[in-house]
Design an enzyme around this catalytic site. Structure first.
Site, PDB file in Angstrom:
ATOM      1  N   TYR A   1      12.756  55.503  59.141  1.00 52.07           N
ATOM      2  CA  TYR A   1      11.299  55.642  59.024  1.00 52.07           C
ATOM      3  C   TYR A   1      10.707  56.298  60.271  1.00 52.07           C
ATOM      4  CZ  TYR A   1       6.430  54.501  58.006  1.00 52.07           C
ATOM      5  OH  TYR A   1       5.087  54.588  57.765  1.00 52.07           O
TER       6      TYR A   1
ATOM      7  N   SER B   1       7.305  58.271  52.807  1.00 48.82           N
ATOM      8  CA  SER B   1       6.003  58.302  53.475  1.00 48.82           C
ATOM      9  C   SER B   1       6.154  59.004  54.829  1.00 48.82           C
ATOM     10  CB  SER B   1       5.455  56.877  53.603  1.00 48.82           C
ATOM     11  OG  SER B   1       4.089  56.902  53.883  1.00 48.82           O
TER      12      SER B   1
ATOM     13  N   ASP C   1      -0.760  58.699  43.754  1.00 47.58           N
ATOM     14  CA  ASP C   1      -0.612  58.336  45.161  1.00 47.58           C
ATOM     15  C   ASP C   1      -1.873  58.748  45.920  1.00 47.58           C
ATOM     16  OD1 ASP C   1       0.094  57.848  47.770  1.00 47.58           O
ATOM     17  OD2 ASP C   1       2.112  58.672  47.594  1.00 47.58           O
TER      18      ASP C   1
END
Length: 693
Positions: free
Chosen positions: A467, A547, A630
C-alpha cells in the site's frame, strides 16, 4: 496442482480488439509546461459515450476471461472456501448482546442479537435492503441505554449514506430517513438526537465525481425534519474538509476533530453538562494527529504524536487543556502506540515490526500486565464500556484464520470464543519475516507466506502486495482468497514500505510529497529481493495494490515494465495532476502535494503520475479494476490510465480493465461480487504465467 511454465497455453485466447478510444485535444498549462490530456472526456461518468466505452471495455475483458479454461473451476473452489459461517466479536448495547454473522455465501452479513437468557434473533438483515445484495449496512450506533439505534446504509458502494433510526425493542422506525450523509459517524446525546457530518451535495455535474469541499457538523433532534438540523461546527466560518464528532462515554463532553487533509487535526471540546457552554479549542493547528480516548471527570486522556512520532498517551485537565499543559501518562517508545479503553483499564496496542503486542494499564498509567497473544500476528478489539468485566478481541495472521477470544479484564486470561470454520490447515504453511535494503539502503520488513516444503527454484507464482501511504499499516491478516494461491504452491509477500504507519510518523513522511519515489523504490526492491533469492522470477511475479496501492502499481509498471509478468492496479489514483479536482481528493494533498503547489512539486508529480508516465513499451499483462460507483477514487483515473496503456502497449500481453457495475471503492460489495472478482484475478494471473490448474 500447478505445473511448470509453458508459453503454449497463453497463445490460445482469441482476443477482441480494444475499443477505438477517441482522443481529444484538451491541454493544461502548469508553470509554462503544456500537458496534453487526450482522454479527459472519460472523466464525465454521466456521458453516453463514457457509458458506451465502459460497455465495450467490459465486453473485451469478459471475452478474454471467459476463455480461460479453469476460470469456473477457480470460482467453484473459491465459493467452497467462502462457504463457512463467519462471526464478528460480540458487543453489548442495553439489555442485548449483538454480533454480525454470515451463513457463508450471504451477500451481506446479518446483525443478530440476544438477551442474556433469550434466543438469538435477527435485528437487521441487509440482504433485504436490495434485490441484488449491493445495498449494505455501513455503520450503526446505539444510545447509551441501548433503546435506540441509528444505522447507515450505502447503495451500490457509494460513500453517500442514508441514516435510519429504530426503536430497538420493536424495530419501529423513528422520524424521517436522513439523506446525503458522507464520511460520518452518528454520536448520540441522550435519547434526544445525535451529531453527524456531511457535505453539501454537488448541485451541478456528476453526483459521484463532484468536488466535496467542506464538511459540516450537524445536530439532528429526533422527530424533526433534517432541514431543521442545527449546524454546530464547520461551514463558512470554519471551513474544514473533514469534521468528526464523538461524545465521551459519560456523555459530558462533545469532542470535535477538524482537519483539512488526511493527516493532522485540530481538537475542540464542549461541556454538554452546562447548557450554552462554548466550544473550546484544545489544538489550534494541523501539525499532528490528536484524539481524546477517554475521560475521568474533568481529566482528559489524549492520544497524540505531538513531540512523539510514535505516539504517546497524555492527560490534561479540562479547565486548562492546551498542549503546553499535557503530561505523559504512557510515554513514546520505539514502537508505534495505539490506545483503547475498557472495563476501567487502558490497553496500549503496540506495533513492533508490523505485528501486535498489547499491554494493560490502570487509569493512572501503572502497567498491570503484558497480554499473552496466541502467536505473532495482528490483534484488535481491546475496547469495551467502563462497566464491562470482559471484552472480545480478534487475532489473525497470514496463516492464522481470524479467531475471536474472550478476555477477562481482571485476571488477564484469554479463552477461545469462536474459531474460524474456514477450510485451512495452518500446520501446512509458514509465514516468515525478512528484512531487505531499499535503493537508498533503508531496511524494509516483508512477510513471506507459503506452503512448507516449497522449493525456492524461481518458478513459484508469487503475488506481491503493498500500500505505502496515508500512515496506514499493513499488518498480517488472513485472506480466504489467498488459499487458492498458497494451496497450489504459490507465495504471498507483503513488504511494509515507507508511506505507511508501521514505524510512526517519520516512516509515513518518508513516503510523501517530494519523497514519494521512496515508496516505489521500496516496492521494486522487494520484487528484486524475491527474485534474487529465488522465491520467484520475473515470469512468475504478479504485483497488486488498491487505491493508493493502485497508484503504487501504476508507478511500478510505468517505471519498470520489465519487472513482473502480471499487474493488478485496483481503484488506483492514476492522474496525479488532477486527483484533487474530484470528490474529497483535495484532502490527499498532505501525502501527495498538488500540481498547483510549486513548479518543483508539479514536475515531481508529472514525472511519476502513472497516466502521464506511460510511454510505448512492452508492459506486463495488466488487469485494471474499478467500479462505476466509486466516489472515493473516481473511475476516471482507471479509465484514462487503461486507455493510454492499451494505446502504448508494444508487447503481446493483454491490458484489460474490469469495471464492476453497481459497486463502489470496495466496502459493502456483495459476497458474489467479491468471489467473482477474485476468481477473475487468479485466473488472469495463472493463465498469463502459463501455469496450469
Amino acid at each position: 496442482m500447478l505445473y511448470g511454465y509453458t508459453h503454449a497455453q497463453t497463445m490460445n485466447i482469441k482476443t477482441l480488439p480494444y475499443p477505438q478510444t477517441k482522443k481529444g485535444d484538451v491541454t493544461d498549462t502548469y508553470f509554462s509546461t503544456t500537458v496534453p490530456d487526450p482522454y479527459r472526456w472519460l472523466e464525465d461518468d454521466r456521458a453516453a459515450d463514457t457509458k458506451a466505452w465502459v460497455q465495450e471495455e467490459n465486453k473485451v475483458t469478459q471475452n478474454y476471461l471467459g476463455q480461460i479454461p479453469y476460470r469456473e473451476k477457480i470460482k467453484e473452489r473459491l465459493t467452497a472456501l467462502w462457504n463457512y459461517e463467519k462471526y464478528s466479536a460480540p458487543f453489548k448495547e442495553g439489555k442485548y448482546t449483538y454480533n454480525y454473522k454470515n451463513d457463508g455465501l450471504q451477500s451481506q452479513s446479518v446483525l443478530w442479537r440476544q438477551t442474556k437468557d433469550g434466543q438469538p434473533e435477527i435485528f437487521l438483515d441487509p440482504n433485504k435492503f436490495s434485490k441484488d445484495g449491493t445495498t449494505s449496512l455501513a455503520g450503526i450506533s446505539f444510545t447509551k441505554d441501548g433503546s435506540l439505534a441509528a444505522y447507515q446504509i450505502s447503495e451500490g458502494g457509494s460513500d453517500w449514506r442514508k441514516v435510519i433510526v429504530l426503536k430497538t425493542d420493536d424495530k419501529s422506525v423513528v422520524g424521517d430517513t436522513l439523506i446525503d450523509v458522507k464520511f460520518s459517524g452518528t454520536a448520540w446525546h441522550g435519547n434526544d438526537g445525535f451529531y453527524y457530518s456531511s457535505y453539501d451535495k454537488p448541485k451541478e455535474g456528476s453526483q459521484l465525481a463532484g468536488l466535496t469541499q467542506y464538511h459540516k457538523l450537524f445536530y439532528h433532534k429526533l422527530g424533526t425534519p433534517q432541514t431543521e438540523d442545527k449546524l454546530i461546527f464547520g461551514g463558512d466560518k470554519t471551513p474544514r474538509r473533514y469534521i468528526g464528532a464523538g461524545l465521551t462515554e459519560d456523555e459530558r463532553f462533545l469532542v470535535i476533530s477538524a482537519a483539512t487533509s488526511t493527516s493532522g487535526n485540530e481538537l475542540y471540546i464542549q461541556d454538554l453538562s452546562k447548557p450554552g457552554s462554548p466550544i473550546i479549542n484544545i489544538v489550534d493547528n494541523f501539525d499532528n494527529d490528536n484524539s481524546i480516548v477517554d475521560n475521568v471527570g474533568e481529566k482528559l486522556y489524549i492520544h497524540t504524536n505531538l513531540k512523539a512520532p510514535n505516539y504517546r498517551l497524555v492527560t490534561v485537565d479540562f479547565s486548562n487543556p492546551k498542549s503546553s499543559q499535557w503530561k505523559d501518562l504512557i510515554p513514546q517508545t520505539e514502537n508505534v502506540l495505539n490506545v483503547s479503553t475498557g472495563g476501567g483499564k487502558i490497553f496500549a496496542e503496540y506495533l513492533k515490526d508490523a505485528t501486535t503486542f498489547v499491554q494493560q494499564y490502570d487509569m493512572n498509567g501503572k502497567l498491570e500486565r503484558n497480554i499473552a497473544l496466541p502467536s505473532v500476528g495482528s490483534a484488535g478489539g481491546f475496547g469495551a464500556k467502563k462497566e464491562e468485566k470482559e471484552l472480545y478481541y480478534t487475532f489473525t495472521s497470514y496463516i492464522y484464520p481470524s479467531t475471536i477470544f474472550k478476555y477477562d479484564i481482571a485476571t488477564g486470561k484469554s479463552e477461545l470464543y469462536k474459531k474460524s470454520g474456514v477450510q485451512f490447515n495452518p500446520e501446512l504453511y509458514e509465514s516468515k519475516q525478512v528484512f531487505y535494503n531499499s535503493k537508498d539502503g533503508t531496511k524494509i520488513p516483508m512477510i513471506i507466506t507459503y506452503k512448507k516444503g516449497t522449493v525456492m527454484n524461481g518458478k513459484n507464482p508469487l503475488l506481491l502486495y503493498a500500500y505505502g501511504g496515508f500512515n496506514a499499516s499493513m499488518t498480517p491478516g488472513f485472506s480466504t482468497s489467498n488459499i487458492v494461491l498458497l494451496e497450489h504452491g504459490g507465495i504471498y509477500a507483503v513488504p511494509n514500505i515507507r508511506g505507511g504507519g508501521e514505524y510512526g510518523e517519520k516512516w509515513h513522511l518518508a513516503g510523501t510529497k517530494l519523497k514519494k519515489q521512496n515508496v516505489f523504490d521500496d516496492f521494486i526492491a522487494a520484487a528484486e529481493y524475491l527474485i534474487k533469492n529465488k522465491y520467484t522470477s520475473k515470469d512468475y511475479l504478479a504485483v497488486s495494490g488498491g487505491s493508493n496501492g493502485g497508484l503504487l502499481i501504476g508507478a511500478t509498471i510505468t517505471q519498470r515494465p520489465d519487472l513482473c509478468k502480471v499487474a493488478f492496479p485496483a481503484v488506483g489514483v492514476m492522474d496525479m495532476l488532477r486527483y484533487n479536482k474530484f470528490t474529497a481528493g483535495a484532502g490527499w494533498a498532505y501525502d501527495y502535494g498538488t500540481a498547483e503547489d510549486s513548479k518543483e512539486m508539479f514536475e515531481y508529480l508529472y514525472k511519476y503520475s502513472p497516466y502521464h508516465a506511460i510511454k510505448p513499451a512492452s508492459y506486463p499483462a495488466t488487469m485494471i479494476t474499478t467500479a462505476d460507483h466509486d466516489d472515493r477514487v473516481v473511475p476516471a483515473h482507471s479509465f484514462k490510465f487503461g486507455s493510454r496503456l492499451q494505446e502504448m502497449q508494444k508487447g503481446s500481453a493483454p491490458i484489460l480493465i474490469r469495471i464492476e457495475t453497481n459497486a463502489g471503492h470496495g466496502a459493502g460489495r456483495s459476497t458474489a461480487q467479491v468471489i467473482s472478482e477474485q476468481a477473475d484475478k487468479w485466473s488472469f494471473m495463472f493463465y498469463n504465467m502459463g501455469v496450469k490448474w
